[in-house]
Design an enzyme around this catalytic site. Structure first.
Site, PDB file in Angstrom:
ATOM      1  CB  SER A  79     -47.185-120.829-105.172  1.00 51.70           C
ATOM      2  OG  SER A  79     -46.708-120.780-106.498  1.00 51.70           O
ATOM      3  CE  LYS A 122     -49.368-118.545-107.730  1.00 45.33           C
ATOM      4  NZ  LYS A 122     -49.031-119.880-108.244  1.00 45.33           N
ATOM      5  CB  SER A 156     -50.369-123.385-107.622  1.00 45.59           C
ATOM      6  OG  SER A 156     -49.439-122.508-107.031  1.00 45.59           O
TER       7      SER A 156
END
Length: 461
Positions: free
Chosen positions: A60, A63, A115
């Site tokens: 993640s 991102k 997230s």
């Protein structure tokens, strides 16, 4: 008394002071995390790395790219995003619904703090119509930033074998993203309250998963007083990942820790070591003025297509400008360089030089490396102008008495030239006429004796 001591210890832990003392004598090599990069945010110099240029899965932390792209593409962070019919349902979510209308700002906070994989996909589709089209923009941005070891396939970092990066590349990306004030504000937030939507009348509250920034209720605290970002990541293939930043006494560092697998270390191992890495970096960080090293500050280069009249025959002196250029590295490394600047290796990146060249024109850079890592780069400038071959002269008209004065067409000079032409032409015709006359007269004299002989012969008969 015991309660008072316990309270003091708790406060020290909350302020991160215990992390500082734990970092005393810290050896980065003792950390088992397989992919590590500690970077100075101002210069981009790497202070410490382990397998930082090797392929790793970013999970993640992907991102970070999705966020900075969204911020740069957005006309207004309050613009309303309508969630598409196909909502991401895997991994960490903020639980948005198809058709839900939400301000872009809220979706970004949900993506970066909670997230939310669903938020990332909704943002991607909002800007590009499809996630794959947005991913193309992500890869274009990565290339522009010099992330040569990176390829994105997903906007949220859910695992794909062909979705990968490196610890160095993610530090490079984070260094860029942290130059955006809105990005800095988002990743430093502990919590965020989102307004109600057409699908949820109560709204949302999201908490930051980065334990250096925020401690959730019932969890152990790893808050670090100098931390100011950035993003966590977790998948079975990537392991526990952390991209973090901290700023102390005007120095900002970026740390990337990738690949802490749950079967080998605890889930908080990354947070436990992050503060130690930062304190070690701050304690050992140093700068060195490049101009103090006594390095050669000129180069010689040949200039193509230079004027034949060039005083130096097209050879140009280039000035290396060390003004304001600093080496940023660990103090021990800088001490070694101070003691022996010849330890530095030099890489020249000079543009092909073809006249004309202007005085003061930047024509390239020179980089200086130590132990394979670039410490600083200085610009290179032309010391003088070089004219091109065949260029019109720029000097003042000659005042020599031997110089020929030219006159514009149609002026008095053109009339004088015309008169001279006709005089010369008539003179040439006259000379030709005299030559022809002399030749004719000579031939007549030769024919005369022949006629007299012929006359005498007729009389005798």
């Amino acid at each position: 008394m015991k309660k008072f001591v316990s309270l003091i210890l708790a406060l020290l832990l909350a302020l991160g002071i215990s992390s500082v003392s734990a970092a005393d004598g810290f050896d980065p090599a003792s950390v088992s995390t397989p992919y590590v990069c500690l970077m100075d945010a101002a210069s981009g110099n790497v202070l410490y790395e382990k397998n930082a240029y090797e392929k790793a899965y970013p999970a993640s932390t992907t991102k970070i790219m999705t966020c900075i792209l969204a911020l740069e593409l957005a006309g207004d962070l309050n613009e309303i995003v309508t969630v598409g019919d196909s909502v991401e349902t895997k991994g960490s979510l903020i639980n948005i619904l198809p058709g839900e209308k939400m301000p872009l700002k809220d979706l970004i906070y949900g993506m970066m703090l909670q997230s939310g994989n669903d938020a990332a996909r909704a943002i991607a589709e909002h800007f590009s119509g499809t996630e794959s089209a947005f991913v193309e923009k992500m890869n274009e941005k990565a290339e522009a930033l010099g992330m040569t070891g990176t390829r994105f396939v997903k906007s949220n970092g859910l695992h794909k074998d062909d979705h990968y990066s490196t610890a160095y590349d993610m530090a490079l990306l984070s260094r860029y993203a942290m130059q955006n004030a809105t990005f800095r504000q988002i990743v430093a937030a502990g919590t965020y309250d989102a307004a109600p939507t057409n699908k949820d009348s109560t709204g949302y509250q999201w908490e930051n998963t980065n334990k250096l920034i925020h401690t959730k209720q019932g969890e152990a605290s790893y808050k670090y007083q100098y931390a100011n970002g950035i993003k966590t990541g977790d998948t079975a293939n990537a392991g526990r990942c952390l991209v973090a930043s901290a700023k102390k006494d005007g120095v900002e560092l970026i740390l990337v820790l990738f690949g802490d697998y749950s079967d080998k270390v605890s889930g908080d191992y990354r947070f436990q070591n992050a503060a130690k890495f930062f304190e070690w970096g701050f304690a050992n960080y140093g700068t060195l003025e490049a101009s103090s090293l006594g390095l050669a500050n000129t180069l010689q280069a040949a200039v193509g297509n230079a004027s034949p009249d060039d005083a130096e025959g097209g050879l140009l002196t280039l000035n290396i400008d060390f003004t304001g250029v600093k080496a940023v590295a660990l103090s021990q490394t800088l001490d070694e360089i101070r003691g022996d600047p010849s330890l530095l290796t030099v890489t020249k990146a000079i543009d092909p030089l073809t006249a004309p060249v202007e005085e003061g024109q930047q024509v390239g850079t020179v980089s200086y490396q130590y132990d394979g890592a670039t410490l600083f780069t200085a610009p290179v400038y032309a010391s003088r102008a070089v004219a091109e071959a065949g260029a019109a002269p720029t000097s003042q008209p000659s005042t020599s008495p031997l110089a020929i004065e030219t006159t514009p067409p149609g002026g008095a000079g053109e009339k004088n030239n015309s008169w001279v032409f006709w005089v010369c032409l008539l003179a040439a015709l006259g000379i030709l006429f005299l030559i022809a006359k002399l030749i004719f007269a000579g031939r007549r004299r030769k024919r005369a004796p022949r006629r007299r002989k012929a006359y005498r012969a007729r009389i005798v008969r």
